[in-house]
Design a protein around this motif. Structure first.
Motif, PDB file in Angstrom:
ATOM      1  N   ASN A   6       0.814  -1.246   0.000  1.00  0.00           N
ATOM      2  CA  ASN A   6       0.000   0.000   0.000  1.00  0.00           C
ATOM      3  C   ASN A   6       0.834   1.278   0.000  1.00  0.00           C
ATOM      4  OD1 ASN A   6      -2.455  -1.347  -0.043  1.00  0.00           O
ATOM      5  ND2 ASN A   6      -2.437  -1.589   2.184  1.00  0.00           N
ATOM      6  N   ASP A  46       1.596  11.506  12.301  1.00  0.00           N
ATOM      7  CA  ASP A  46       1.774  11.009  10.936  1.00  0.00           C
ATOM      8  C   ASP A  46       0.589  10.091  10.654  1.00  0.00           C
ATOM      9  OD1 ASP A  46       2.696   9.836   8.558  1.00  0.00           O
ATOM     10  OD2 ASP A  46       4.785  10.138   9.161  1.00  0.00           O
ATOM     11  N   ALA A  49       1.875   6.530   8.229  1.00  0.00           N
ATOM     12  CA  ALA A  49       3.293   6.446   8.600  1.00  0.00           C
ATOM     13  C   ALA A  49       4.126   5.578   7.665  1.00  0.00           C
ATOM     14  CB  ALA A  49       3.401   5.938  10.033  1.00  0.00           C
ATOM     15  N   GLY A  61      11.616   6.909   5.493  1.00  0.00           N
ATOM     16  CA  GLY A  61      10.188   7.202   5.472  1.00  0.00           C
ATOM     17  C   GLY A  61       9.892   8.383   6.386  1.00  0.00           C
ATOM     18  N   GLY A 111      -4.194   0.869  12.380  1.00  0.00           N
ATOM     19  CA  GLY A 111      -5.624   1.018  12.099  1.00  0.00           C
ATOM     20  C   GLY A 111      -5.879   2.124  11.101  1.00  0.00           C
ATOM     21  N   ASN A 112      -7.168   2.342  10.857  1.00  0.00           N
ATOM     22  CA  ASN A 112      -7.602   3.365   9.911  1.00  0.00           C
ATOM     23  C   ASN A 112      -7.461   4.748  10.566  1.00  0.00           C
ATOM     24  OD1 ASN A 112      -9.045   5.083   8.246  1.00  0.00           O
ATOM     25  ND2 ASN A 112     -10.615   3.541   7.804  1.00  0.00           N
ATOM     26  N   ASN A 113      -6.771   5.645   9.880  1.00  0.00           N
ATOM     27  CA  ASN A 113      -6.530   6.961  10.489  1.00  0.00           C
ATOM     28  C   ASN A 113      -7.832   7.702  10.859  1.00  0.00           C
ATOM     29  OD1 ASN A 113      -7.163   7.718   7.826  1.00  0.00           O
ATOM     30  ND2 ASN A 113      -5.001   8.060   7.296  1.00  0.00           N
TER      31      ASN A 113
HETATM   32  C1  SAM Z   1       2.442   6.940   0.604  1.00  0.00           C
HETATM   33  S1  SAM Z   1       2.434   5.780   1.893  1.00  0.00           S
HETATM   34  C2  SAM Z   1       3.094   6.698   3.220  1.00  0.00           C
HETATM   35  C3  SAM Z   1       4.517   6.874   3.187  1.00  0.00           C
HETATM   36  C4  SAM Z   1       5.075   7.591   4.375  1.00  0.00           C
HETATM   37  N1  SAM Z   1       4.344   8.783   4.716  1.00  0.00           N
HETATM   38  C5  SAM Z   1       6.507   7.934   4.086  1.00  0.00           C
HETATM   39  O1  SAM Z   1       6.816   9.044   3.677  1.00  0.00           O
HETATM   40  O2  SAM Z   1       7.342   7.056   4.255  1.00  0.00           O
HETATM   41  C6  SAM Z   1       0.757   5.694   2.411  1.00  0.00           C
HETATM   42  C7  SAM Z   1       0.577   4.822   3.629  1.00  0.00           C
HETATM   43  O3  SAM Z   1      -0.711   5.088   4.166  1.00  0.00           O
HETATM   44  C8  SAM Z   1      -1.262   3.880   4.608  1.00  0.00           C
HETATM   45  N2  SAM Z   1      -2.715   4.123   4.639  1.00  0.00           N
HETATM   46  C9  SAM Z   1      -3.548   4.271   3.580  1.00  0.00           C
HETATM   47  N3  SAM Z   1      -4.790   4.544   3.986  1.00  0.00           N
HETATM   48  C10 SAM Z   1      -4.752   4.608   5.334  1.00  0.00           C
HETATM   49  C11 SAM Z   1      -5.718   4.859   6.339  1.00  0.00           C
HETATM   50  N4  SAM Z   1      -6.985   5.110   6.014  1.00  0.00           N
HETATM   51  N5  SAM Z   1      -5.330   4.845   7.631  1.00  0.00           N
HETATM   52  C12 SAM Z   1      -4.031   4.613   7.954  1.00  0.00           C
HETATM   53  N6  SAM Z   1      -3.062   4.340   7.055  1.00  0.00           N
HETATM   54  C13 SAM Z   1      -3.418   4.338   5.763  1.00  0.00           C
HETATM   55  C14 SAM Z   1      -0.782   2.848   3.634  1.00  0.00           C
HETATM   56  O4  SAM Z   1      -0.793   1.547   4.199  1.00  0.00           O
HETATM   57  C15 SAM Z   1       0.630   3.334   3.355  1.00  0.00           C
HETATM   58  O5  SAM Z   1       1.554   2.744   4.231  1.00  0.00           O
END
Ligand code: SAM
Length: 262
Positions: A6, A46, A49, A61, A111-113
């Motif tokens: 993801n 974040d 994350a 990251g 979990g879901n943000n």
């Molecule tokens: C672009 S990546 C983030 C990369 C990170 N910010 C970095 O710079 O290393 C997006 C992340 O958001 C997570 N994600 C997507 N939808 C989410 C949600 N509703 N709640 C929490 N995490 C979520 C995904 O699993 C993924 O790890």
């Protein structure tokens, strides 16, 4: 864009991590003196994350970039990292476990943000200084940020949003009732916005939007960030906001829309 667990990554990833690092350096640098004076902790949230690194690269990251910067500047902090993908949570735990954390505490939530952010918010003191970083891979969850910042307690917490402007416009051309980027930003309770210049070869028009109630926020030209009330910033936002069709209509009619009078 290739995706691993993801996490989307592309040739834009290094400029993205560089932009985040620059904005953190600037913003934490300013907050350091305020948090010292009031003896409070900087808050970093974040909402996406990730695993602690950019896939198929040696790039850190976002949580690691934050921790390194906060440790370097020497600010006292609480970092809250939210991530929904289990594999990424495991990797992040391993990764953060390896970092030297002298000045702060780091909490990882799986979990879901949308569900977790309100729980994190309950732990934050009224008037805290800090930053929410929202980097969702796809279209940002503006509603989540609008809800959070409607709460006056978070008036000094800034927000940094990673935005694929093209993706927002594509959704809008399919569902005409969907709001524009500008309309979404207007509903986030921040008085001043800064946008990062677009890369002309990036068809997704990835950019950052930094929102704050701090009226003296500066342009950060060397890193491509401009206030949207500056000439350059206004033009970047217009370009990111309007579809090609809308731009053509605007040019023809000379009409001023909400977006045009920003
Ligand atoms: C672009 S990546 C983030 C990369 C990170 N910010 C970095 O710079 O290393 C997006 C992340 O958001 C997570 N994600 C997507 N939808 C989410 C949600 N509703 N709640 C929490 N995490 C979520 C995904 O699993 C993924 O790890």
């Amino acid at each position: 864009m290739p995706i691993e667990n993801n996490v989307g990554y592309s040739k834009e990833s290094s400029t993205k991590q560089e932009g985040l690092r620059a904005m953190l350096a600037y913003q934490i640098g300013v907050c350091k003196y305020i948090t010292k004076r009031y003896n409070t902790k900087y808050v970093y949230i974040d909402t996406n994350a990730g695993p602690g690194y950019v896939p198929k690269s040696h790039l850190d990251g976002s949580p690691i970039i934050f921790i390194k910067m906060a440790e370097h500047i020497g600010i006292s902090y609480n970092a809250y990292c939210i991530e929904k993908t289990k594999k990424n949570v495991t990797l992040l735990e391993q990764y953060i476990g390896n970092q030297r954390i002298a000045h702060g505490n780091c909490y990882i939530y799986r979990g879901n943000n949308e569900m977790i952010l309100p729980q994190v918010c309950n732990q934050i003191k009224d008037g805290s200084y800090g930053l929410v970083y929202h980097d969702q891979t796809k279209v940002p969850n503006f509603k989540m940020l609008q809800t959070m910042f409607n709460d006056y307690r978070f008036r000094h917490i800034d927000c940094l949003i990673r935005v694929p402007a093209t993706a927002i416009k594509r959704v809008r051309s399919r569902y005409t009732e969907k709001e524009t980027l500008v309309e979404e930003l207007e509903k986030i309770n921040k008085t001043h916005w800064t946008i990062r210049k677009l890369n002309p070869s990036d068809r997704w028009q990835w950019t950052f939007l930094f929102g704050t109630n701090w009226k003296d926020v500066k342009n950060y030209k060397s890193k491509g960030f401009y206030r949207i009330d500056s000439e350059i910033g206004k033009n970047i936002l217009k370009y990111a906001n309007l579809t090609a069709k809308e731009k053509a209509i605007y040019k023809k009619s000379g009409q001023q829309t909400l977006e045009m009078v920003l």
